[in-house]
Design an enzyme around this catalytic site. Sequence first.
Site, PDB file in Angstrom:
ATOM      1  N   CYS A  30       7.185 -38.490  16.817  1.00  0.00           N
ATOM      2  CA  CYS A  30       8.171 -38.992  15.850  1.00  0.00           C
ATOM      3  C   CYS A  30       9.056 -40.075  16.484  1.00  0.00           C
ATOM      4  O   CYS A  30       9.743 -39.815  17.475  1.00  0.00           O
ATOM      5  CB  CYS A  30       9.043 -37.842  15.361  1.00  0.00           C
ATOM      6  SG  CYS A  30      10.398 -38.422  14.336  1.00  0.00           S
ATOM      7  N   LYS A  57       5.259 -26.908   8.219  1.00  0.00           N
ATOM      8  CA  LYS A  57       6.552 -26.617   8.855  1.00  0.00           C
ATOM      9  C   LYS A  57       6.806 -25.119   8.926  1.00  0.00           C
ATOM     10  O   LYS A  57       6.546 -24.391   7.950  1.00  0.00           O
ATOM     11  CB  LYS A  57       7.681 -27.252   8.043  1.00  0.00           C
ATOM     12  CG  LYS A  57       7.711 -28.772   8.095  1.00  0.00           C
ATOM     13  CD  LYS A  57       8.852 -29.294   7.240  1.00  0.00           C
ATOM     14  CE  LYS A  57       8.895 -30.796   7.248  1.00  0.00           C
ATOM     15  NZ  LYS A  57       9.880 -31.359   6.336  1.00  0.00           N
ATOM     16  N   VAL A  70      12.909 -33.813  11.971  1.00  0.00           N
ATOM     17  CA  VAL A  70      13.245 -34.010  13.385  1.00  0.00           C
ATOM     18  C   VAL A  70      13.727 -35.448  13.555  1.00  0.00           C
ATOM     19  O   VAL A  70      13.286 -36.329  12.809  1.00  0.00           O
ATOM     20  CB  VAL A  70      12.023 -33.731  14.289  1.00  0.00           C
ATOM     21  CG1 VAL A  70      11.602 -32.292  14.151  1.00  0.00           C
ATOM     22  CG2 VAL A  70      10.860 -34.654  14.009  1.00  0.00           C
ATOM     23  N   GLU A  82      19.626 -35.743  11.890  1.00  0.00           N
ATOM     24  CA  GLU A  82      19.599 -37.193  11.621  1.00  0.00           C
ATOM     25  C   GLU A  82      19.744 -37.921  12.963  1.00  0.00           C
ATOM     26  O   GLU A  82      20.762 -37.766  13.663  1.00  0.00           O
ATOM     27  CB  GLU A  82      20.696 -37.660  10.650  1.00  0.00           C
ATOM     28  CG  GLU A  82      20.415 -37.306   9.201  1.00  0.00           C
ATOM     29  CD  GLU A  82      19.147 -37.999   8.664  1.00  0.00           C
ATOM     30  OE1 GLU A  82      19.049 -39.231   8.750  1.00  0.00           O
ATOM     31  OE2 GLU A  82      18.260 -37.290   8.166  1.00  0.00           O
ATOM     32  N   SER A  83      18.741 -38.713  13.293  1.00  0.00           N
ATOM     33  CA  SER A  83      18.670 -39.288  14.645  1.00  0.00           C
ATOM     34  C   SER A  83      19.948 -40.016  15.073  1.00  0.00           C
ATOM     35  O   SER A  83      20.432 -39.811  16.192  1.00  0.00           O
ATOM     36  CB  SER A  83      17.472 -40.238  14.759  1.00  0.00           C
ATOM     37  OG  SER A  83      17.507 -41.223  13.750  1.00  0.00           O
TER      38      SER A  83
HETATM   39  N1  LIG Z   1      16.510 -40.284   8.664  1.00  0.00           N
HETATM   40  C1  LIG Z   1      15.910 -39.337   9.560  1.00  0.00           C
HETATM   41  C2  LIG Z   1      14.413 -39.506   9.522  1.00  0.00           C
HETATM   42  C3  LIG Z   1      13.700 -38.477  10.382  1.00  0.00           C
HETATM   43  C4  LIG Z   1      12.272 -38.282   9.932  1.00  0.00           C
HETATM   44  O1  LIG Z   1      11.864 -38.699   8.837  1.00  0.00           O
HETATM   45  N2  LIG Z   1      11.491 -37.612  10.783  1.00  0.00           N
HETATM   46  C5  LIG Z   1      10.171 -37.300  10.370  1.00  0.00           C
HETATM   47  C6  LIG Z   1       9.177 -37.255  11.498  1.00  0.00           C
HETATM   48  S1  LIG Z   1       8.895 -38.845  12.201  1.00  0.00           S
HETATM   49  C7  LIG Z   1      10.193 -35.908   9.748  1.00  0.00           C
HETATM   50  O2  LIG Z   1      10.853 -35.018  10.223  1.00  0.00           O
HETATM   51  N3  LIG Z   1       9.436 -35.750   8.683  1.00  0.00           N
HETATM   52  C8  LIG Z   1       9.337 -34.534   7.983  1.00  0.00           C
HETATM   53  C9  LIG Z   1       9.655 -34.716   6.520  1.00  0.00           C
HETATM   54  O3  LIG Z   1       9.907 -35.866   6.106  1.00  0.00           O
HETATM   55  O4  LIG Z   1       9.632 -33.743   5.806  1.00  0.00           O
HETATM   56  C10 LIG Z   1      16.433 -39.546  10.975  1.00  0.00           C
HETATM   57  O5  LIG Z   1      16.881 -40.670  11.282  1.00  0.00           O
HETATM   58  O6  LIG Z   1      16.431 -38.592  11.756  1.00  0.00           O
END
Ligand SMILES: N[C@@H](CCC(=O)N[C@@H](CS)C(=O)NCC(=O)O)C(=O)O
Length: 257
Positions: A30, A57, A70, A82-83
């Site tokens: 990710c 998940k 994540v 949130e990153s």
């Molecule tokens: N806006 C979020 C985006 C995080 C994100 O989309 N991570 C993806 C993996 S790269 C995830 O967890 N996806 C699972 C989902 O969308 O349900 C951030 O900045 O943390």
Amino acid sequence: MLPKKAFKTGSTAPEPPAPGVLRLISSRFCPYAHRTRLVLAAKGIDYETVNVCLKDKPEWFFAINPLAKVPTLQHDGKVVYESLVCNEYLDRVFPGRKLLPEEPLEKARIGMLQAIWDAKVSSMQESHSPFATQPNFMKVSMSKGDDQLRAFDALKEGLSIFETHLVKSGRPFFGGDQPGFFDYSIWPWFELRDLLLSDDAVKMQEDEFPKLFAWLSAMYDRPEVKTVAFDLTVFAKYVASMLAGNPDSDIGLDDRD
Ligand SMILES: N[C@@H](CCC(=O)N[C@@H](CS)C(=O)NCC(=O)O)C(=O)O
């Protein structure tokens, strides 16, 4: 000892982290989690990792983060997700080199750069939105022919804003003389660019982006970038599994992991 393999649906939740231990709930491939790994490495913060499978998940993940995305941090009974929120939390709470400026206008400038990135270069997530009209790395990587060239032109237009920023600032990094918050926030997509911009017609060229290329090589030299670097060969296998419709979050790991 926590496994490297991802926890999946039906798995038993790992014990919460011990007091004082920081846990990163993550996924190996990710780019958002990579943002946080970079900040953890840059600040020299110790942490443990729990990988989760995003296709299947684990139920317990929703109880920790209702979005079940994540990166997610667990720290002394607190949860942060949130990153960019995670990265700011880490920067504020942990000692080590400060990545965000204290001065309000300087800090606002980082937020504005981030907004330009999101709008003009953007993330994978936005690219799935039917409302996303802006170019991004994913759009280039997922299109072909004229559509791809159009997306690439638009991506380059977005990147040229960051090229100009570096020209004007006269500093090697967006954070100044060292990488800062924004450098780590955009780096994952540059590190993955050979996979995302794989066709010859859509390669970034150094003569078009000399400052960004200098930034790239300065970033590659950084120990924190090296420490958490993706293995692009394994990443390419992961992408292949994703394109085949069955993303394998444990690809490249063996039975001992
Ligand atoms: N806006 C979020 C985006 C995080 C994100 O989309 N991570 C993806 C993996 S790269 C995830 O967890 N996806 C699972 C989902 O969308 O349900 C951030 O900045 O943390």
